[in-house]
Design a protein around this motif. Structure first.
Motif, PDB file in Angstrom:
ATOM      1  N   THR A 308      77.455  84.387  30.685  1.00  0.00           N
ATOM      2  CA  THR A 308      76.973  83.394  29.723  1.00  0.00           C
ATOM      3  C   THR A 308      76.109  82.346  30.399  1.00  0.00           C
ATOM      4  OG1 THR A 308      78.954  83.712  28.373  1.00  0.00           O
ATOM      5  CG2 THR A 308      77.689  81.711  27.979  1.00  0.00           C
ATOM      6  N   ASP A 309      76.558  81.857  31.554  1.00  0.00           N
ATOM      7  CA  ASP A 309      75.766  80.866  32.290  1.00  0.00           C
ATOM      8  C   ASP A 309      74.438  81.453  32.751  1.00  0.00           C
ATOM      9  OD1 ASP A 309      77.835  79.121  31.913  1.00  0.00           O
ATOM     10  OD2 ASP A 309      78.544  79.150  33.994  1.00  0.00           O
ATOM     11  N   ALA A 310      74.463  82.719  33.189  1.00  0.00           N
ATOM     12  CA  ALA A 310      73.235  83.367  33.648  1.00  0.00           C
ATOM     13  C   ALA A 310      72.224  83.478  32.512  1.00  0.00           C
ATOM     14  CB  ALA A 310      73.552  84.746  34.215  1.00  0.00           C
ATOM     15  N   ILE A 311      72.673  83.910  31.341  1.00  0.00           N
ATOM     16  CA  ILE A 311      71.776  84.054  30.193  1.00  0.00           C
ATOM     17  C   ILE A 311      71.175  82.704  29.810  1.00  0.00           C
ATOM     18  CG2 ILE A 311      71.735  84.528  27.709  1.00  0.00           C
ATOM     19  CD1 ILE A 311      73.709  86.849  28.287  1.00  0.00           C
ATOM     20  N   ARG A 312      72.017  81.687  29.746  1.00  0.00           N
ATOM     21  CA  ARG A 312      71.530  80.341  29.386  1.00  0.00           C
ATOM     22  C   ARG A 312      70.496  79.858  30.400  1.00  0.00           C
ATOM     23  NH1 ARG A 312      75.995  77.798  29.842  1.00  0.00           N
ATOM     24  NH2 ARG A 312      76.745  78.305  27.738  1.00  0.00           N
ATOM     25  N   TYR A 313      70.765  80.068  31.679  1.00  0.00           N
ATOM     26  CA  TYR A 313      69.853  79.662  32.742  1.00  0.00           C
ATOM     27  C   TYR A 313      68.508  80.384  32.619  1.00  0.00           C
ATOM     28  CZ  TYR A 313      68.221  78.927  37.587  1.00  0.00           C
ATOM     29  OH  TYR A 313      67.496  78.601  38.705  1.00  0.00           O
ATOM     30  N   ILE A 314      68.559  81.682  32.381  1.00  0.00           N
ATOM     31  CA  ILE A 314      67.336  82.494  32.284  1.00  0.00           C
ATOM     32  C   ILE A 314      66.496  82.066  31.081  1.00  0.00           C
ATOM     33  CG2 ILE A 314      66.462  84.834  31.904  1.00  0.00           C
ATOM     34  CD1 ILE A 314      69.189  85.716  33.333  1.00  0.00           C
ATOM     35  N   LEU A 315      67.142  81.868  29.941  1.00  0.00           N
ATOM     36  CA  LEU A 315      66.410  81.463  28.739  1.00  0.00           C
ATOM     37  C   LEU A 315      65.740  80.113  28.933  1.00  0.00           C
ATOM     38  CD1 LEU A 315      68.873  82.551  25.881  1.00  0.00           C
ATOM     39  CD2 LEU A 315      66.641  83.567  26.419  1.00  0.00           C
ATOM     40  N   ASP A 316      66.441  79.183  29.522  1.00  0.00           N
ATOM     41  CA  ASP A 316      65.914  77.824  29.668  1.00  0.00           C
ATOM     42  C   ASP A 316      64.861  77.713  30.764  1.00  0.00           C
ATOM     43  OD1 ASP A 316      67.593  77.010  27.651  1.00  0.00           O
ATOM     44  OD2 ASP A 316      69.117  76.167  28.975  1.00  0.00           O
ATOM     45  N   LYS A 317      65.001  78.489  31.814  1.00  0.00           N
ATOM     46  CA  LYS A 317      64.087  78.364  32.964  1.00  0.00           C
ATOM     47  C   LYS A 317      62.880  79.295  32.881  1.00  0.00           C
ATOM     48  CE  LYS A 317      64.071  78.258  38.053  1.00  0.00           C
ATOM     49  NZ  LYS A 317      63.536  76.897  38.145  1.00  0.00           N
ATOM     50  N   TYR A 318      63.079  80.527  32.413  1.00  0.00           N
ATOM     51  CA  TYR A 318      62.014  81.525  32.472  1.00  0.00           C
ATOM     52  C   TYR A 318      61.480  81.971  31.105  1.00  0.00           C
ATOM     53  CZ  TYR A 318      63.810  81.933  37.243  1.00  0.00           C
ATOM     54  OH  TYR A 318      64.238  81.666  38.520  1.00  0.00           O
ATOM     55  N   LEU A 319      62.247  81.767  30.042  1.00  0.00           N
ATOM     56  CA  LEU A 319      61.865  82.331  28.748  1.00  0.00           C
ATOM     57  C   LEU A 319      61.769  81.275  27.648  1.00  0.00           C
ATOM     58  CD1 LEU A 319      64.117  85.531  28.896  1.00  0.00           C
ATOM     59  CD2 LEU A 319      61.663  85.389  29.352  1.00  0.00           C
ATOM     60  N   LYS A 320      61.545  80.053  28.030  1.00  0.00           N
ATOM     61  CA  LYS A 320      61.525  78.975  27.033  1.00  0.00           C
ATOM     62  C   LYS A 320      60.282  79.046  26.137  1.00  0.00           C
ATOM     63  CE  LYS A 320      59.596  75.505  30.254  1.00  0.00           C
ATOM     64  NZ  LYS A 320      59.553  76.406  31.424  1.00  0.00           N
ATOM     65  N   ASP A 321      59.240  79.781  26.534  1.00  0.00           N
ATOM     66  CA  ASP A 321      58.011  79.865  25.739  1.00  0.00           C
ATOM     67  C   ASP A 321      57.977  81.044  24.771  1.00  0.00           C
ATOM     68  OD1 ASP A 321      56.951  77.576  26.929  1.00  0.00           O
ATOM     69  OD2 ASP A 321      56.109  78.723  28.606  1.00  0.00           O
ATOM     70  N   LEU A 322      59.052  81.814  24.695  1.00  0.00           N
ATOM     71  CA  LEU A 322      59.082  82.905  23.721  1.00  0.00           C
ATOM     72  C   LEU A 322      58.897  82.343  22.311  1.00  0.00           C
ATOM     73  CD1 LEU A 322      62.073  85.093  25.016  1.00  0.00           C
ATOM     74  CD2 LEU A 322      59.632  85.587  25.237  1.00  0.00           C
TER      75      LEU A 322
END
Length: 443
Positions: A308-322
């Protein structure tokens, strides 16, 4: 004067040529979009369920065609493309396998979730050699992962399927037990589970199979002759004690348990090449690898291991512009709670293409239509595939997202998502292949 005149003609001619080429390209795109729209509208296979289709160039210059591209779909194993992209951003060229410190005559180690440690079919044994040849006393420090053995929304009654191995901090042998026929009897690998297999007259499966009792590591199989070609993989029930016993058996060393929080200066042993692990995840659509990789990613930025922490981190850091923030709950797509849009998939694929920046390498990691992986039988057999994509399959759901190489050498990005259909998936695959073939030929 003549030079001036010639320069004047050229400066008029070059922009005019560019305009003509641009208009021709726009005309081709417009015609293609109309033909795709007509195909989707008139197809009896595709017009009786929810279809999302998005087609774009490999750059981020807008869609060639989009239908329901902003709607959310259950992606199934298309989710692994998100897990793949995260690995490209977060991992070095090899998988962090264990963390360790040395204190006097002791070697204390922690798991990272590495799926390649002693994985069937992967020959890398760096972690195994490091531990098995150490002259120090071995201590396994458990407790970095305190999450559930299953991902959010997984089906409990798939617990016996090899596609739903449990999640833990130090997986070994895919977290699966292998059973097969040897000279008419069922053999067990790893042998640690030998005494856990029993013949049971109450096992009434339609086909000869081993079944594990829910919540335990007790396995049974039916009486009668063992089929000559019998082979089966069944998830074992993970626990700290089981991990400890498997380590002892596999390493041939006494491994003790210790309670110790991992210090920030703990060193790392790297195991398999990241590229090999990604390929092993994508080609056969390996759920186990995808889930364990999320734990490896969390190892990169925090003390505890958490999907869960990994997914949240990835979305916020690398995929926030989707364009549409996805609902992403596991690494593999086993959960029906995942929701992604086709236009998100398009942007993600474009980002993957840019990150790798080597099409030959990228395409080698993906199933290829008519040639390999989960697309081998979805397209006519060929040695020269033009579709390289990740599939996503559930009952009543089938998706493909990836790349098309056209006859003119263009690289297009597509996401073709089908949810809630009732017909045979074979017919759906054939219709999708027909449309992909048309796009390949015409663009």
């Amino acid at each position: 004067m003549e030079l001036k005149k010639e320069y004047s003609i050229q400066s008029f001619f070059i922009p005019a040529l560019l305009i003509l080429l641009f208009l021709e390209s726009c005309s081709v795109q417009h015609r293609l979009a109309k033909d795709v729209s007509r195909f989707l509208r008139d197809s009896p296979v595709l017009n009786n369920h929810l279809v999302g289709f998005a087609l774009s160039g490999s750059d981020q210059q807008g869609m060639i065609y989009a239908q329901n591209a902003d709607k959310y779909f259950i992606p199934a194993s298309n989710t692994k493309l998100y897990t793949f992209y995260a690995g490209l951003k977060m991992l070095p060229d090899s998988i962090p396998s264990i963390r360790y410190i040395e204190r006097g005559d002791s070697l204390i180690f922690w798991g990272t979730g590495d799926p390649s440690f002693l994985k069937r079919g992967m020959k890398t044994d760096k972690t195994f050699r490091f531990l098995s040849t150490s002259p120090r006393r071995l201590f396994f420090a458990a407790g970095r992962y305190t999450g559930n053995a299953y991902g959010q929304g997984w089906a409990w009654d798939d617990y016996n399927d090899d596609t739903q191995a449990e999640i833990n901090e130090l997986p070994m042998l895919d977290n699966l037990v292998g059973f097969k026929n040897e000279n008419g009897r069922v053999t067990v690998d790893p042998q640690h589970f030998n005494d856990c297999l029993l013949k049971d007259s109450l096992n009434h499966q339609k086909e000869f199979s081993v079944v594990r009792k829910v919540g335990t590591n007790e396995f049974d199989y039916p009486p009668g002759a063992v089929p000559a070609d019998f082979m089966q993989l069944v998830p074992y029930k993970t626990s700290t004690l089981t991990t400890l016993n498997l380590l002892r058996d596999t390493l041939g060393s006494d491994v003790q348990l210790i309670q110790l929080e991992m210090p920030g200066n703990a060193k790392t042993i790297y195991n398999s090449r990241s590229e090999d692990v990604f390929r092993e995840m994508l080609l056969p659509s390996d759920n186990f690898i995808a889930e364990q990789l999320l734990l490896v990613y969390s190892n990169q930025f925090q003390q505890s291991l958490s999907s869960t922490d990994a997914i949240r981190y990835i979305l916020d850091k690398y995929l926030k512009d989707l364009p549409d923030r996805p609902r992403w709950v596991d690494g593999s797509g086993v959960s029906r709670m995942n929701l992604f849009s086709p236009r998100d998939m398009i942007m993600l694929l474009q980002m993957i293409d840019k990150e790798i920046n080597n099409r030959q390498k990228l395409f080698s990691m993906l199933p290829a239509g008519g040639l390999r992986g989960t697309l081998k039988n979805a397209y006519p057999k060929t040695e020269h595939p033009f579709v390289f994509a990740k599939t996503g399959t559930f009952s009543n759901n089938y998706n493909q997202s990836g790349y098309i190489v056209t006859k003119k050498g263009k690289i297009l990005v597509f996401s073709f998502m089908n949810n809630n259909f009732m017909g045979p998936v074979k017919e759906l695959k054939a219709e999708m292949a027909k449309l992909m073939g048309y796009i390949h030929d015409q663009y």
